[in-house]
Each structure stands twice: as C-alpha cells, then as structure tokens.
Design an enzyme around this catalytic site. Structure first.
Site, mmCIF file in Angstrom:
data_model
loop_
_atom_site.group_PDB
_atom_site.id
_atom_site.type_symbol
_atom_site.label_atom_id
_atom_site.label_comp_id
_atom_site.label_asym_id
_atom_site.label_seq_id
_atom_site.Cartn_x
_atom_site.Cartn_y
_atom_site.Cartn_z
ATOM 1 N N ASN A 194 -16.738 -6.996 0.835
ATOM 2 C CA ASN A 194 -16.039 -7.606 1.979
ATOM 3 C C ASN A 194 -14.777 -6.828 2.343
ATOM 4 O OD1 ASN A 194 -17.946 -9.646 2.055
ATOM 5 N ND2 ASN A 194 -16.836 -10.871 0.552
ATOM 6 N N LYS B 167 -29.123 -11.202 1.205
ATOM 7 C CA LYS B 167 -28.449 -12.243 1.983
ATOM 8 C C LYS B 167 -29.228 -12.454 3.268
ATOM 9 C CE LYS B 167 -23.609 -11.888 0.579
ATOM 10 N NZ LYS B 167 -22.229 -11.559 1.014
ATOM 11 N N ARG C 53 -41.640 -23.093 1.573
ATOM 12 C CA ARG C 53 -40.717 -22.976 0.419
ATOM 13 C C ARG C 53 -40.597 -21.542 -0.105
ATOM 14 N NH1 ARG C 53 -43.339 -27.742 -0.579
ATOM 15 N NH2 ARG C 53 -42.029 -29.531 -0.071
ATOM 16 N N GLU D 237 -22.787 -13.163 -5.497
ATOM 17 C CA GLU D 237 -21.381 -13.115 -5.122
ATOM 18 C C GLU D 237 -20.536 -14.138 -5.883
ATOM 19 O OE1 GLU D 237 -20.779 -12.051 -0.995
ATOM 20 O OE2 GLU D 237 -18.748 -12.846 -1.052
ATOM 21 N N ARG E 275 -19.259 -8.886 -6.210
ATOM 22 C CA ARG E 275 -19.867 -8.523 -4.904
ATOM 23 C C ARG E 275 -18.868 -8.655 -3.763
ATOM 24 N NH1 ARG E 275 -26.037 -9.893 -2.790
ATOM 25 N NH2 ARG E 275 -25.738 -9.135 -0.678
ATOM 26 N N GLU F 52 -19.550 0.832 7.767
ATOM 27 C CA GLU F 52 -19.970 0.279 6.471
ATOM 28 C C GLU F 52 -20.216 1.412 5.466
ATOM 29 O OE1 GLU F 52 -19.802 -2.918 5.907
ATOM 30 O OE2 GLU F 52 -20.144 -3.942 7.819
ATOM 31 N N LYS G 207 -24.494 0.099 -3.034
ATOM 32 C CA LYS G 207 -24.648 -1.350 -2.801
ATOM 33 C C LYS G 207 -25.541 -1.957 -3.873
ATOM 34 C CE LYS G 207 -25.478 -5.208 0.140
ATOM 35 N NZ LYS G 207 -25.559 -5.817 1.450
ATOM 36 N N HIS H 172 -19.598 -5.287 15.181
ATOM 37 C CA HIS H 172 -19.132 -5.663 13.845
ATOM 38 C C HIS H 172 -18.472 -4.479 13.120
ATOM 39 C CE1 HIS H 172 -19.030 -7.764 10.044
ATOM 40 N NE2 HIS H 172 -19.764 -6.826 9.473
ATOM 41 N N HIS I 62 -13.368 -10.232 10.572
ATOM 42 C CA HIS I 62 -13.872 -11.527 11.043
ATOM 43 C C HIS I 62 -12.865 -12.184 11.986
ATOM 44 C CE1 HIS I 62 -16.725 -11.784 7.353
ATOM 45 N NE2 HIS I 62 -17.274 -11.140 8.362
ATOM 46 N N HIS J 231 -13.245 -6.899 5.770
ATOM 47 C CA HIS J 231 -13.919 -7.954 6.533
ATOM 48 C C HIS J 231 -13.017 -9.149 6.849
ATOM 49 C CE1 HIS J 231 -17.366 -5.480 5.774
ATOM 50 N NE2 HIS J 231 -18.198 -6.326 6.353
HETATM 51 P P1 NAD Z 1 -28.409 -5.836 15.701
HETATM 52 O O1 NAD Z 1 -29.480 -6.269 14.816
HETATM 53 O O2 NAD Z 1 -27.974 -6.758 16.775
HETATM 54 O O3 NAD Z 1 -28.819 -4.429 16.325
HETATM 55 C C1 NAD Z 1 -27.959 -3.813 17.247
HETATM 56 C C2 NAD Z 1 -28.689 -3.433 18.541
HETATM 57 O O4 NAD Z 1 -29.488 -2.281 18.292
HETATM 58 C C3 NAD Z 1 -29.642 -4.504 19.043
HETATM 59 O O5 NAD Z 1 -29.606 -4.544 20.431
HETATM 60 C C4 NAD Z 1 -30.991 -3.999 18.552
HETATM 61 O O6 NAD Z 1 -32.069 -4.487 19.297
HETATM 62 C C5 NAD Z 1 -30.826 -2.531 18.724
HETATM 63 N N1 NAD Z 1 -31.689 -1.677 17.901
HETATM 64 C C6 NAD Z 1 -32.076 -1.888 16.634
HETATM 65 N N2 NAD Z 1 -32.720 -0.824 16.174
HETATM 66 C C7 NAD Z 1 -32.757 0.080 17.173
HETATM 67 C C8 NAD Z 1 -33.273 1.383 17.297
HETATM 68 N N3 NAD Z 1 -33.825 2.010 16.259
HETATM 69 N N4 NAD Z 1 -33.157 2.015 18.474
HETATM 70 C C9 NAD Z 1 -32.539 1.407 19.519
HETATM 71 N N5 NAD Z 1 -31.987 0.192 19.443
HETATM 72 C C10 NAD Z 1 -32.100 -0.463 18.282
HETATM 73 O O7 NAD Z 1 -27.066 -5.476 14.882
HETATM 74 P P2 NAD Z 1 -26.832 -4.812 13.442
HETATM 75 O O8 NAD Z 1 -25.523 -4.153 13.541
HETATM 76 O O9 NAD Z 1 -28.003 -4.051 12.973
HETATM 77 O O10 NAD Z 1 -26.714 -6.085 12.493
HETATM 78 C C11 NAD Z 1 -25.689 -7.032 12.650
HETATM 79 C C12 NAD Z 1 -26.112 -8.294 11.937
HETATM 80 O O11 NAD Z 1 -26.272 -8.020 10.554
HETATM 81 C C13 NAD Z 1 -25.095 -9.419 12.033
HETATM 82 O O12 NAD Z 1 -25.760 -10.610 12.377
HETATM 83 C C14 NAD Z 1 -24.523 -9.525 10.637
HETATM 84 O O13 NAD Z 1 -24.138 -10.834 10.302
HETATM 85 C C15 NAD Z 1 -25.677 -9.054 9.802
HETATM 86 N N6 NAD Z 1 -25.300 -8.502 8.491
HETATM 87 C C16 NAD Z 1 -25.935 -8.975 7.405
HETATM 88 C C17 NAD Z 1 -25.647 -8.466 6.150
HETATM 89 C C18 NAD Z 1 -26.403 -8.950 4.959
HETATM 90 O O14 NAD Z 1 -26.032 -8.593 3.834
HETATM 91 N N7 NAD Z 1 -27.462 -9.697 5.145
HETATM 92 C C19 NAD Z 1 -24.696 -7.455 6.008
HETATM 93 C C20 NAD Z 1 -24.047 -6.982 7.155
HETATM 94 C C21 NAD Z 1 -24.368 -7.512 8.408
HETATM 95 N N1 GLY Z 2 -22.597 -7.299 3.335
HETATM 96 C C1 GLY Z 2 -21.985 -7.848 2.178
HETATM 97 C C2 GLY Z 2 -22.932 -8.241 1.118
HETATM 98 O O1 GLY Z 2 -24.108 -8.006 1.208
HETATM 99 O O2 GLY Z 2 -22.522 -8.833 0.160
#
Ligand code: NAD
Ligand code: GLY
Length: 358
Positions: A245, A143, A121, A237, A241, A185, A227, A265, A252, A248
């Site tokens: 987006n 998030k 939990r 949100e 917030r 971003e 942020k 992305h 998307h 986005h």
């Molecule tokens: P990712 O986590 O897939 O990383 C991209 C690639 O880089 C992967 O292959 C990873 O293994 C590699 N990598 C990571 N760090 C590295 C490093 N230092 N050196 C070499 N390679 C490295 O992608 P991302 O772009 O970091 O994240 C995308 C995800 O984030 C999506 O799932 C998206 O939905 C999520 N997201 C969440 C929020 C939120 O607010 N929680 C906001 C935006 C995106």
């Molecule tokens: N990435 C959008 C948010 O965190 O709200």
C-alpha cells in the site's frame, strides 16, 4: 516458457510469461485438468483485440467457451455488473467443474475473480491480465471484489487464481496513459521491496518508456516475483502485505477528492509515493538523496509527483473515509532508504499533512 510459482500450499499456482503465449492458453488450462465449460469474462475494448485468439485456443483444447461481456470502466465494477456475470454463468449451465477466465485489466480481473469466488460457493479461475497494472499487480495475490456506492473495493474476498498468463504482447494496444499508470506500481516494488530492481528501473527508464520488449518483460517478471514473495509471507494482509500500500494512503485521498475521474489509479499512486518519500525523509527513515531518486524515477517515467491543491482538512476527511484507517490512526508505509519499508501507525495529522496549506 518462463514461469514462477506463487507458493501458498494447496492454493499454489504458476505465473507464466511470454510474448504470444495467449494462443496457448487452452493447453495450459488443460494441464491444470480444469473442467469442460469455461466463461471468458471480458469487456468490449479488450474483446475486439483478444477474445478471438483466446476463444480459439480454449476451443481447440476441447473446452466449451462462453464469452461474457461486461461494460468497460471502473464505474461498472458494481453489484449490477456482477449480476450480469452470474446470469451468464447460470444461463450457460456452468457447474462446479467449470471455470472462469478473466481477460482484461484490473476491473475485469477483480470482478471475474469475485464471481468465481462466489458462484456455486467457489469455482476456479484463470487470470489473463491485459494492462500493465494488472500484469504486475492485480492478477497476482488473490484479492477480488467490487465497489460499493459508499466506497471502492469495499466488497470482496481472497480467492487465488489457478493460473496467471501474462502475455506482454497484449500491451501493444494499451494507451500510453494506461501504460505509464501501470508503471507506477512497478516503481512501488523497487521503492519498498527491492533496491537492485530500483537501480534497474532507473537505468532502464528510457527503454521502459519506449516499451522495449526484453526490458519490459524483465520488469513485469521481477514485479510479479517481488509481489509473490510478499503474498507468500502474508496472504491475507495480516501485516506485511501492507507494504504494497506504499503511496496508496494519499493516492486514495486524491482519487476520492477528484471523484475517481481526473486521475488514473497509477497516477494517484505516483503522487502518493512522492508524498510518502518526502514524509519518510522527514521521519528520518530516508536521506534527501533517496527522496530525489524516487521522485526522479517517477518524473522520468512521466508520472506526476505533486499532490493536487486541496487543503489539509480536505485530505484529512478523505483519509478518514479510507477503510485502512483504524482508531483514528493510519498504518502508513514509509520507505526505509530505498528497497525496504517501515509500516507505522501514525495518528499525528500535523505530521502527515505538513506543508499542505490549511
Ligand atoms: P482497467 O481494468 O479499467 O483497464 C484500463 C483500461 O484499459 C480499460 O478501458 C480497459 O478496457 C483497457 N484495456 C485493458 N487491456 C487493454 C489492452 N491490452 N489494450 C487496450 N486497452 C486495454 O484498469 P486497470 O488499471 O487495469 O485496473 C484497475 C483496477 O484494478 C481497479 O479497480 C483497482 O481497484 C484494481 N486493482 C486490484 C488489485 C488487486 O490486488 N486485486 C490491485 C491493484 C488494482
Ligand atoms: N495491490 C495490493 C495488494 O495486492 O495487496
């Protein structure tokens, strides 16, 4: 060490910045009085570079470290992978005094955060983001979640980390395409949250491309500050917030139409922001020169600014599947000039899809 605080009452936490601070992670966790066992969730790509310093630092600070490896890639952001994390937590005997470290990009961060939110939990977790996208966006704001076969990020909860540790040195190993994708971003914050930051990014785009350490750290820090201010005003949100987006809605749709495999992305977000900039001008919220500046900055950072050639109806169908579409209308984020935004419910598809071939 440089830091800023995300002020959310009893859920407040610090974001700490500095080149090389990964090796002090253990003592930072000690300061938080986190408990004896820690699970470090990471993937094989990140593990080979950064698990050892993280493990050594945590062990030196007296923690019992349990590395948890999950497969790399967005297609593994699933219930199945989540079960692997839970298995490791249970087998390692982690209890309510234990905590999780998310070591990786946004995929690892979102999944490890969701595991922390739900295991027993809810246990604390620490974000150690290693992609630019994760350092400027996903590690801050709480998030967390996983994908469902029927859509991205459909399962999730808000669970704020106890600490975010940003070491820009980890970006040295990040492939160029991932780095530029994260930069989209960064541009987003300038376009809708901070005109001076937009000017800074425009002036420093060459040095950002060259990964100049000081300029990059400054861009990461300002992105996090912008942020944090949005999250402090609207943690869950309810309204404001949604400005995050920006770009986005079309992003998307592009990701969905291309099967989440053709574009990263941030690349899709860049196309979506260029589209949003053009629509903001058409709506009378921005001048042609604002549009030129936004698209110009994206292009100078080698990001795409044209939508792929799908038909208007394909875009419409993809957008209707978006979880943020309500009652047939879209809460669309327009840039109001540069550095400010207007979120408006738009149900006029003719306007949204103008100039896209039918
Ligand atoms: P990712 O986590 O897939 O990383 C991209 C690639 O880089 C992967 O292959 C990873 O293994 C590699 N990598 C990571 N760090 C590295 C490093 N230092 N050196 C070499 N390679 C490295 O992608 P991302 O772009 O970091 O994240 C995308 C995800 O984030 C999506 O799932 C998206 O939905 C999520 N997201 C969440 C929020 C939120 O607010 N929680 C906001 C935006 C995106
Ligand atoms: N990435 C959008 C948010 O965190 O709200």
């Amino acid at each position: 060490m440089d830091e800023l605080t995300v002020r959310l009452g009893e859920r407040s936490y610090r974001i700490r910045f500095g080149s090389g601070i990964l090796s002090t992670l253990g003592s930072m966790c000690r300061e938080l009085e986190l408990g004896g066992k820690v699970a470090v969730v990471t993937n094989p790509t990140v593990e080979k570079y950064y698990l050892e310093p993280v493990r050594a630092s945590l062990a030196a600070a007296g923690f019992e470290v349990h590395p948890v490896e999950i497969p790399d890639g967005e297609n593994h952001k699933s219930g199945r992978t989540l079960d692997r994390i839970y298995d490791a937590l249970i087998e390692g005997g982690l209890n309510r005094q234990s905590f999780i470290v998310a070591l990786g990009g946004g995929v690892v961060g979102d999944m490890a955060g969701y595991a922390a939110a739900t295991y027993l939990r809810g246990i604390p977790f620490v974000q150690v983001p290693t992609t630019l996208l994760a350092q400027v966006d996903s590690s801050v704001g709480g998030k967390t979640g996983i994908n469902h076969p029927l859509g991205k990020n459909l399962i999730g909860v808000f669970h704020q980390p106890r600490l975010v540790v940003i070491d820009p040195k980890t970006l040295d190993t990040l492939p160029e395409r991932e780095y530029l994708s994260g930069m989209a971003e960064v541009v987003k914050y300038g376009a809708v949250c901070g005109a001076p930051f937009f000017d800074f990014l425009t002036a420093e785009s060459s040095r950002l491309l060259a990964r100049d350490k000081d300029i990059l750290l400054s861009a990461i820090r300002t992105s996090c500050a912008l942020k944090a201010a949005v999250v402090e005003r609207d943690e869950r949100e309810g309204g404001h917030r949604a400005v995050l987006n920006y770009g986005h809605t079309f992003a998307h749709a592009v990701e969905s139409l291309t099967g989440y495999s053709k574009y990263l992305h941030g690349e899709a977000v860049a196309m979506g922001m260029a589209r949003a900039a053009r629509l903001s001008e058409a709506r009378g919220y921005a001048r042609p020169e604002d549009t030129e500046r936004i698209i110009g900055l994206l292009a100078s950072l080698r990001l795409p600014t044209e939508l792929p050639a799908f038909q208007a109806d394909e875009y419409r169908q993809a957008m209707l599947r978006d979880k943020k579409v309500r009652d047939g209308g879209i809460n669309f984020v327009f840039n109001n000039g540069i550095g400010d935004s207007i979120v408006e419910k738009v149900s006029d598809w003719g306007f949204l899809l103008r100039d896209i071939p039918r």
